[in-house]
Design a protein around this motif. Structure first.
Motif, PDB file in Angstrom:
ATOM      1  N   GLY A  72       0.788  -1.224   0.000  1.00  0.00           N
ATOM      2  CA  GLY A  72       0.000   0.000   0.000  1.00  0.00           C
ATOM      3  C   GLY A  72       0.816   1.268   0.000  1.00  0.00           C
ATOM      4  O   GLY A  72       0.355   2.296   0.514  1.00  0.00           O
ATOM      5  N   LEU A  73       1.996   1.224  -0.583  1.00  0.00           N
ATOM      6  CA  LEU A  73       2.889   2.374  -0.571  1.00  0.00           C
ATOM      7  C   LEU A  73       3.266   2.811  -1.973  1.00  0.00           C
ATOM      8  O   LEU A  73       3.325   2.001  -2.901  1.00  0.00           O
ATOM      9  N   GLN A  74       3.536   4.081  -2.096  1.00  0.00           N
ATOM     10  CA  GLN A  74       4.175   4.631  -3.283  1.00  0.00           C
ATOM     11  C   GLN A  74       5.523   5.200  -2.843  1.00  0.00           C
ATOM     12  O   GLN A  74       5.649   5.737  -1.733  1.00  0.00           O
ATOM     13  N   TRP A  75       6.495   5.091  -3.712  1.00  0.00           N
ATOM     14  CA  TRP A  75       7.793   5.673  -3.364  1.00  0.00           C
ATOM     15  C   TRP A  75       8.141   6.777  -4.350  1.00  0.00           C
ATOM     16  O   TRP A  75       7.623   6.832  -5.468  1.00  0.00           O
ATOM     17  N   PHE A  76       8.995   7.683  -3.915  1.00  0.00           N
ATOM     18  CA  PHE A  76       9.363   8.839  -4.737  1.00  0.00           C
ATOM     19  C   PHE A  76      10.794   9.252  -4.386  1.00  0.00           C
ATOM     20  O   PHE A  76      11.315   8.925  -3.314  1.00  0.00           O
ATOM     21  N   GLU A  77      11.399   9.963  -5.321  1.00  0.00           N
ATOM     22  CA  GLU A  77      12.747  10.471  -5.065  1.00  0.00           C
ATOM     23  C   GLU A  77      12.675  11.613  -4.056  1.00  0.00           C
ATOM     24  O   GLU A  77      11.762  12.435  -4.087  1.00  0.00           O
ATOM     25  N   LEU A  78      13.634  11.643  -3.161  1.00  0.00           N
ATOM     26  CA  LEU A  78      13.661  12.701  -2.159  1.00  0.00           C
ATOM     27  C   LEU A  78      13.991  14.052  -2.804  1.00  0.00           C
ATOM     28  O   LEU A  78      14.781  14.113  -3.765  1.00  0.00           O
TER      29      LEU A  78
END
Length: 321
Positions: free
Chosen positions: A262-268
């Motif tokens: 249930g997660l989305q990841w993104f660049e910091l």
């Protein structure tokens, strides 16, 4: 033991077996005079004459006869103790439990592929994963654990390491989080939300906070958790944001790990340095064949899990400091 010369055992064995100073000297590639001096030393050490002249030959004294019967096996055993072991390592017959200290993310994402590979080659091997509350090297020193997986933060200079892969930090949030409704994630939009900090005892600084400080910014941290897995579980059920290693997002073995959770990841929106994930062990296990085999298996699995990250050289005896 200052009065004991174990080399005398070999000379005594030759003298009592050959019953001749000349033949014993030839057997040990010594001069006759050197062997005669050695016989004098043996007589002084044992308090017995050992060999006596009987016509043109030598005969053993009663004590010399007793020693001859005991000396052969004793000499062979002494020689066996003082040379490298001679045995063929058979991984298929290996029966052993390895204690491995690793983070929950490594176990979740690599553990299944690792044990499947190990079980095919060595069905008698067990991997016993241990919790990783800190970076204390004492369990490696005293043998409580055989191997550690993670970043090298130990002050123990004798530890050996082997680079497994290079990692970096990324952001993570629940699916449909309002942060991702815009075209990009800026520092300002990112720090509007509360953050989950992952920290273990003894961890003094965080690379994300150091990067924000360079920008004159600061984030709000309402929760601190001990593991990245915990941070991911909280983030999926709240508006809090997590910072996790890129390796926790997924790999070829578990390609959609973030989405399944249930997660989305993104660049910091800030720059943080990459970091190494290594295998760490005590040097007493450098040449242990079972341990060397386990290290090689872990390296191969990590190369397959993170193929884009360059792996270190094949030699695996780098000091931890």
């Amino acid at each position: 033991m200052s009065r004991v010369d174990l080399n005398l055992l070999t000379a005594l064995d030759a003298l009592l077996s050959e019953r001749s100073v000349t033949a014993a000297a030839q057997r040990l590639n010594l001069s006759v005079s050197a062997m005669s001096r050695t016989l004098a030393r043996l007589r002084a050490a044992t308090g017995d004459r050992l060999l006596l002249q009987a016509g043109r030959s030598l005969v053993l004294t009663p004590y010399g006869e007793q020693l001859r019967q005991r000396l052969g096996p004793l000499t062979l055993e002494a020689q066996a103790l003082l040379k490298p072991p001679e045995y063929r390592f058979d991984v298929a017959a290996l029966e052993h439990s390895f204690a491995v200290r690793a983070g929950e993310g490594f176990i979740d994402l690599v553990g299944a592929a690792l044990i499947e590979r190990i079980s095919r080659a060595a069905p008698g091997v067990q991997l016993r994963f241990m919790p990783k509350p800190d970076w204390d090297a004492q369990p490696l020193r005293d043998g409580t654990i055989d191997l550690e997986i993670g970043t090298v933060r130990t002050s123990a200079p004798e530890m050996r390491t082997r680079l497994l892969f290079r990692d970096r930090y990324v952001g993570a949030c629940r699916v449909d989080h309002p942060l991702l409704s815009n075209s990009g994630v800026s520092v300002e939009s990112w720090i509007e939300f509360g953050h989950i900090l992952t920290a273990r005892p003894g961890e003094e600084s965080n690379p994300v906070d150091l990067a924000l400080a360079k920008c004159g910014k600061e984030r709000r941290v309402p929760m601190v958790v001990p593991s990245f897995t915990s941070a991911m579980q909280v983030a999926r059920r709240s508006d809090l944001l997590a910072v996790i290693p890129r390796s926790c997002v997924g790999n070829p073995f578990v390609p959609d790990h973030a989405a399944v959770n249930g997660l989305q990841w993104f660049e910091l929106p800030v720059s943080t340095p990459r970091f190494n994930v290594s295998a760490i062990w005590h040097p007493r296990l450098d040449h242990d064949q079972a341990h060397r085999w386990l290290r090689a298996e872990i390296v191969d699995v990590c190369v397959a899990a993170y193929p884009r990250d360059p792996i270190g050289p094949k030699s695996d005896t780098q000091s931890a400091r």
